[in-house]
Write a protein that holds these residues in place. Structure first.
Motif, short mmCIF file in Angstrom:
data_model
loop_
_atom_site.label_atom_id
_atom_site.label_comp_id
_atom_site.label_asym_id
_atom_site.label_seq_id
_atom_site.Cartn_x
_atom_site.Cartn_y
_atom_site.Cartn_z
N GLY A 189 6.27 6.87 3.58
CA GLY A 189 6.16 6.15 4.85
C GLY A 189 5.02 5.16 4.86
N GLY A 190 3.88 5.57 4.32
CA GLY A 190 2.74 4.67 4.28
C GLY A 190 2.99 3.44 3.43
N LEU A 191 3.59 3.63 2.26
CA LEU A 191 3.89 2.49 1.39
C LEU A 191 4.93 1.57 2.01
N GLY A 192 5.89 2.14 2.74
CA GLY A 192 6.88 1.32 3.42
C GLY A 192 6.25 0.43 4.48
N VAL A 193 5.37 1.02 5.29
CA VAL A 193 4.67 0.25 6.32
C VAL A 193 3.75 -0.81 5.70
N ALA A 194 3.02 -0.41 4.67
CA ALA A 194 2.11 -1.35 4.02
C ALA A 194 2.88 -2.53 3.43
N GLY A 195 4.02 -2.26 2.80
CA GLY A 195 4.81 -3.34 2.23
C GLY A 195 5.30 -4.31 3.28
N ALA A 196 5.84 -3.78 4.39
CA ALA A 196 6.33 -4.64 5.46
C ALA A 196 5.21 -5.47 6.08
N ALA A 197 4.05 -4.84 6.28
CA ALA A 197 2.92 -5.56 6.87
C ALA A 197 2.40 -6.65 5.94
N ARG A 207 14.61 -4.42 7.14
CA ARG A 207 14.81 -5.74 7.76
C ARG A 207 16.29 -6.06 7.89
N MET A 208 17.09 -5.66 6.90
CA MET A 208 18.54 -5.88 6.98
C MET A 208 19.16 -5.04 8.09
N TRP A 209 18.56 -3.91 8.39
CA TRP A 209 19.11 -3.01 9.41
C TRP A 209 18.72 -3.45 10.82
N VAL A 210 17.42 -3.68 11.06
CA VAL A 210 16.95 -3.90 12.43
C VAL A 210 16.45 -5.31 12.69
N GLY A 211 16.43 -6.17 11.67
CA GLY A 211 15.94 -7.52 11.90
C GLY A 211 14.45 -7.63 11.66
N PRO A 212 13.88 -8.81 11.89
CA PRO A 212 12.48 -9.05 11.54
C PRO A 212 11.45 -8.73 12.62
N ASP A 213 11.88 -8.20 13.76
CA ASP A 213 10.92 -7.85 14.81
C ASP A 213 10.06 -6.69 14.34
N HIS A 214 8.78 -6.93 14.13
CA HIS A 214 7.90 -5.92 13.55
C HIS A 214 7.62 -4.76 14.50
N ARG A 215 7.89 -4.92 15.78
CA ARG A 215 7.74 -3.80 16.71
C ARG A 215 8.77 -2.71 16.40
N VAL A 216 9.88 -3.10 15.80
CA VAL A 216 10.91 -2.13 15.38
C VAL A 216 10.88 -1.95 13.87
N LEU A 217 10.66 -3.03 13.15
CA LEU A 217 10.72 -3.00 11.69
C LEU A 217 9.70 -2.04 11.09
N LEU A 218 8.48 -2.02 11.60
CA LEU A 218 7.44 -1.18 11.00
C LEU A 218 7.71 0.31 11.19
N PRO A 219 8.05 0.78 12.39
CA PRO A 219 8.40 2.21 12.50
C PRO A 219 9.59 2.60 11.63
N VAL A 220 10.61 1.75 11.58
CA VAL A 220 11.78 2.05 10.76
C VAL A 220 11.40 2.04 9.28
N SER A 221 10.52 1.14 8.87
CA SER A 221 10.06 1.11 7.48
C SER A 221 9.35 2.40 7.11
N PHE A 222 8.54 2.93 8.03
CA PHE A 222 7.86 4.21 7.76
C PHE A 222 8.89 5.33 7.57
N LEU A 223 9.86 5.41 8.48
CA LEU A 223 10.84 6.49 8.42
C LEU A 223 11.74 6.36 7.20
N LEU A 224 12.17 5.14 6.88
CA LEU A 224 13.01 4.94 5.70
C LEU A 224 12.23 5.20 4.41
N GLY A 225 10.97 4.75 4.36
CA GLY A 225 10.16 5.00 3.19
C GLY A 225 9.94 6.48 2.95
N ALA A 226 9.70 7.23 4.03
CA ALA A 226 9.53 8.67 3.90
C ALA A 226 10.82 9.34 3.41
#
Length: 359
Positions: free
Chosen positions: A96-104, A293-312
């Motif tokens: 999850g951390g690496l997913g969030v870090a990558g998106a950010a 990003r392909m799932w929820v789009g580029p809005d980081h208010r949604v993208l970052l939480p989803v990136s954490f969950l998908l990365g985990a």
């Protein structure tokens, strides 16, 4: 003339209507769906292994005191509580951390090919861990050394780029230089290592693994990873402002260079904490943000939480394969590369014209 000041609520309203936040309507549902998938994956991962524990027994153990524990043996409780649960939770934190870090970082650099390795923290942390293994200093020094040298790489990056023009370009170049420098130091440590004791340990650790997961390592990883993740998530709407460009961000009262360094520091904490407990695990911070990003789009208010969950979820699946596919333990970094590289290639081929269109 100083830029006009704008309140946080006004900025959120601006980004919401600026076209930088498509996909917000389905955001909560997407986050909930990703969370449900993660919960199911955790249950399955805790159940699977050399010693299979039925999911119903896993649920009884996890809900100890709330559900009757009929049929749960002492061996099952030991396997779940002391072996598999710490490992799965460590996979959640690291993935999850690496997913969030990558998106950010991809948003910070406005470059879809950026990954956490770009700032040199992974290489610095790898050298710190290699030194601890070289001298046989034990787990505490392994984790501490990886974390200290990971942060040292960030300090050196600050020293290389402070006060320079085109700071983002300097950060990229500085990260490449530091990554190569620490990689050379890691190679030097391997050269001097005992080929019968410390060298195999260094090589295996550098390939990435969660085989030595304990509750102590979970406690160590929680602080830097969750702290860095919390900073990124609290400021996630500002990444939408950065995506508008420096001029637009400055006109809204935001200092882009200062904000970028806040995100860099937070991502450095995440990466250093992850490498300290799992070794070098690549591709997670590159592939997962693209899938999200392909799932929820580029809005980081949604993208970052989803990136954490998908990365985990992704790292739990990969780690479960690593420990169950063969009689031995397959290095985690090898599997993430074997899976991540082809997946990323397919993503680039199929979505190269639209994967970053709205970021």
């Amino acid at each position: 003339m100083p830029p006009p000041t704008t309140t946080s609520s006004q900025l959120e309203d601006i980004t919401e209507g600026s076209g930088a936040a498509p996909g917000r309507v389905g955001g909560p549902l997407s986050i909930l769906a990703a969370a449900v998938v993660l919960a199911v994956t955790i249950m399955v991962a805790v159940s699977l292994g050399r010693y299979t524990v039925p999911p119903s027994h896993v649920l009884q153990i996890l809900a100890s005191g709330l559900l009757p524990e009929g049929g749960v043996s002492g061996t099952e409780r030991t396997v779940v509580e002391l072996v598999r649960l710490p490992r799965v939770l460590l996979a959640v934190l690291v993935g999850g951390g690496l997913g969030v870090a990558g998106a950010a970082l991809q948003a910070t650099f406005r470059n879809p090919l950026v990954s956490p390795d770009i700032i040199g923290v992974s290489s610095g942390a790898s050298f710190g861990g290699a030194i601890a293994l070289l001298f046989g200093l034990g787990t505490v020094f392994l984790v501490g050394g990886a974390f200290v040298f990971g942060l040292l790489a960030l300090v050196l990056l600050f020293a290389l780029t402070a006060g320079r023009a085109s700071s983002m370009l300097m950060v990229v170049l500085g990260g490449v230089v530091l990554g190569s420098f620490f990689a050379a130091l890691v190679g030097l440590a391997q050269y001097f290592a005992d080929p019968y004791s410390s060298l195999p340990a260094i090589v295996f650790w550098l390939l990435g693994s969660l085989a030595t997961a304990t509750w102590a390592k979970v406690a160590v990883a929680v602080v830097p990873i969750l702290l860095g993740t919390a900073v990124v998530l609290l400021l996630r709407w500002r990444l939408n402002v950065l995506s508008l460009g420096d001029d637009e961000a400055s006109s809204l009262g935001i200092r882009p260079s200062r904000l970028r360094w806040v995100f860099l520091l937070a991502c450095a904490l995440i990466v250093a904490g992850a490498v300290a407990v799992s070794g070098a695990v690549g591709w997670v911070g590159l592939v997962i943000p693209h899938l999200a990003r392909m799932w929820v789009g580029p809005d980081h208010r949604v993208l970052l939480p989803v990136s954490f969950l998908l990365g985990a979820t992704y790292l739990i699946v990969i780690d479960t394969i690593a420990r169950t596919l063969t009689a031995g333990e397959i290095p985690l970094g090898v599997l993430t590369a074997l899976v991540g590289a082809p997946v990323f290639f397919v993503l680039l081929r199929r979505n190269r014209d639209r994967i970053w269109d709205h970021a």
